[in-house]
Design an enzyme around this catalytic site. Structure first.
Site, mmCIF file in Angstrom:
data_model
loop_
_atom_site.group_PDB
_atom_site.id
_atom_site.type_symbol
_atom_site.label_atom_id
_atom_site.label_comp_id
_atom_site.label_asym_id
_atom_site.label_seq_id
_atom_site.Cartn_x
_atom_site.Cartn_y
_atom_site.Cartn_z
ATOM 1 N N HIS A 213 0.899 -1.287 0.125
ATOM 2 C CA HIS A 213 0.068 -0.097 0.164
ATOM 3 C C HIS A 213 0.855 1.332 -0.118
ATOM 4 O O HIS A 213 1.167 2.143 0.897
ATOM 5 C CB HIS A 213 -1.050 0.105 0.859
ATOM 6 C CG HIS A 213 -0.739 -0.478 2.393
ATOM 7 N ND1 HIS A 213 0.252 0.048 3.111
ATOM 8 C CD2 HIS A 213 -1.266 -1.251 3.237
ATOM 9 C CE1 HIS A 213 0.418 -0.463 4.158
ATOM 10 N NE2 HIS A 213 -0.455 -1.347 4.463
ATOM 11 N N ARG B 21 15.498 16.246 1.296
ATOM 12 C CA ARG B 21 16.769 15.722 1.531
ATOM 13 C C ARG B 21 16.807 14.098 1.970
ATOM 14 O O ARG B 21 17.671 13.706 2.188
ATOM 15 C CB ARG B 21 17.236 16.648 2.852
ATOM 16 C CG ARG B 21 17.568 18.020 2.448
ATOM 17 C CD ARG B 21 18.076 18.530 3.781
ATOM 18 N NE ARG B 21 18.428 20.251 3.346
ATOM 19 C CZ ARG B 21 17.551 21.179 3.431
ATOM 20 N NH1 ARG B 21 16.293 20.961 3.858
ATOM 21 N NH2 ARG B 21 18.107 22.545 2.894
ATOM 22 N N ASP C 266 -6.976 -4.156 0.032
ATOM 23 C CA ASP C 266 -6.755 -4.154 1.666
ATOM 24 C C ASP C 266 -8.106 -4.129 2.143
ATOM 25 O O ASP C 266 -8.238 -3.765 2.984
ATOM 26 C CB ASP C 266 -5.980 -2.870 1.805
ATOM 27 C CG ASP C 266 -5.534 -3.017 3.149
ATOM 28 O OD1 ASP C 266 -5.243 -3.827 3.761
ATOM 29 O OD2 ASP C 266 -5.424 -1.918 3.828
ATOM 30 N N LEU D 14 -7.107 4.611 9.527
ATOM 31 C CA LEU D 14 -7.420 3.625 8.533
ATOM 32 C C LEU D 14 -7.217 2.496 8.779
ATOM 33 O O LEU D 14 -6.259 2.111 9.252
ATOM 34 C CB LEU D 14 -7.039 4.213 7.149
ATOM 35 C CG LEU D 14 -7.460 5.425 6.387
ATOM 36 C CD1 LEU D 14 -6.850 5.770 5.338
ATOM 37 C CD2 LEU D 14 -8.944 5.073 5.772
ATOM 38 N N ALA D 15 -8.458 1.219 8.596
ATOM 39 C CA ALA D 15 -8.037 0.114 9.024
ATOM 40 C C ALA D 15 -8.523 -0.790 7.706
ATOM 41 O O ALA D 15 -9.507 -1.599 7.896
ATOM 42 C CB ALA D 15 -8.823 -0.286 10.265
#
Length: 383
Positions: free
Chosen positions: A217, A228, A275, A308-309
């Site tokens: 993901h 950098r 997912d 988020l799950a």
């Protein structure tokens, strides 16, 4: 028994074909004849009339936590795998890597055994297993329970490298792997991906040198890119020979970020995943992980902390969003949903295309992205 599919536009994995049919015999595709020649050439075939729309190679989802009401980490059984297949098939998914999230070694071993039993029983659609965790960075664990996050131990290496007979993906934080561990996993046939990681660019490049081949993901739960410090995201976009899974659900990744990834990665190295959790293809819109309720909110799945799950989409939704909201061509979206994950898993000699001698894993959907039928190894099902 032969089947001849007529009346739809065909996407082969390379191009769209009009006025052609797909002829299936048993589990495989045997021909793509002109529509007008089907009855004469295959008089014994069952003609299946499709009212427009598109036939495409069946979708391949390499990150599926659950579906059809089953959550694999909570229920490491063959019946749960069947529920996941049944839940996702109406969204066009014909093959998957059922995915275990961070948990105990015992739970993960039980999940591997369930997959081995399903493969032994010739359960079509189960390609293997994706073990996502628990070898993560604590600060990037997301919805994974902190009590399971740990370093890779010798016993982990021993049992993981002993698995055989199906595809295995392991997602880990490369900065928490000792020198040589990733190489040992890869040498045993495991696909190692970086995820839930706070690694620096140099850490990831060393892991790629050991054989790390993917990123789980992309953009989510990983050190971002800055001027950098390219971070994990910069390493993913800068490495030409790695694959990146990406969640296109209008929540996990901004459309502009998806387009940046599309422009940075060589063609074929960015693929769609869901997912997905148990709500996809299931009746309940909430479920439990680690004793905590996860619920659907505005089309996303979140825990009590608002993290988020996982997602609440199927693969046809990912294709639709990638095409309509992000602006990727439909042909490329379909390749991202099938051909590219097949190539990553080294299954592209049998999956990911509509061509002679390929397995008859197919999806038919309307012009407004409603799946009407699927074929898995020639088995036809209307939706």
């Amino acid at each position: 028994m032969k089947q001849a599919l007529v009346g739809a536009r065909i996407f082969t994995g390379d191009q769209f074909l009009d006025n052609r049919a797909v002829v299936i015999e048993g589990a495989n595709i045997i021909s793509l004849p002109e529509n007008d020649n089907v009855v004469q050439s295959y008089p014994d075939a069952e003609i299946i009339e499709l009212d427009g729309g598109i036939i495409a190679p069946g979708f391949i989802d390499l990150q599926v936590n659950g579906g059809g009401g089953a959550f694999f980490t909570n229920d490491t059984s063959v019946s749960a795998l069947q529920s996941m297949l049944d839940g996702h098939r109406p969204t066009g998914t014909t093959s998957m890597l059922p995915t275990l999230i961070s948990d105990t070694r015992t739970t993960h071993q039980a999940g591997v055994k369930a997959v081995a039993d399903a493969v032994d029983a010739r359960m079509q659609g189960i390609l293997g297993i994706h073990i996502e965790g628990p070898f993560f960075d604590m600060d990037k664990r997301g919805a994974h329970n902190a009590k399971y996050i740990r370093e890779i131990e010798d016993e982990d290496m021993q049992w993981l490298t002993a698995i055989e007979g199906f595809k295995i993906m392991v997602t880990l934080a490369p900065e928490h792997a000792a020198s040589g561990q990733i190489k040992r996993l890869v040498d045993s046939g495991i696909f190692v991906a970086a995820g839930h990681t706070n690694a620096h660019y140099e850490d990831v490049m060393l892991a790629i040198d050991e054989g790390l081949s993917g990123f789980t993901h992309l953009f989510n739960a990983m050190r971002p890119q800055t001027g950098r410090e390219p971070g994990v995201v910069g390493a993913a976009l800068d490495s030409a020979n790695t694959w990146c899974g990406i969640i296109c659900d209008n929540h996990h990744v901004h459309p502009g970020s998806v387009r940046v990834a599309m422009n940075a990665k060589p063609l074929g190295k960015l693929y769609l995943v869901t997912d997905a959790m148990s709500t996809v293809g299931g009746e309940q819109k909430s479920f439990t992980i680690y004793g905590e309720e996860i619920f659907e909110k505005d089309g996303a799945l979140v825990n009590a902390e608002g993290n988020l799950a996982g997602s609440a989409i199927g693969m046809i939704d990912a294709v639709r969003i990638a095409h309509q909201a992000i602006g990727i061509s439909l042909s490329e979206c379909l390749r991202m949903a099938s051909l590219y994950p097949a190539q990553y898993m080294r299954l592209n000699q049998s999956l990911g295309r509509i061509d002679d001698n390929y397995r008859a894993d197919l999806v038919h959907f309307t012009n407004d992205f409603n799946v009407t039928a699927t074929w898995v190894a020639g088995d036809y099902k209307q939706h």
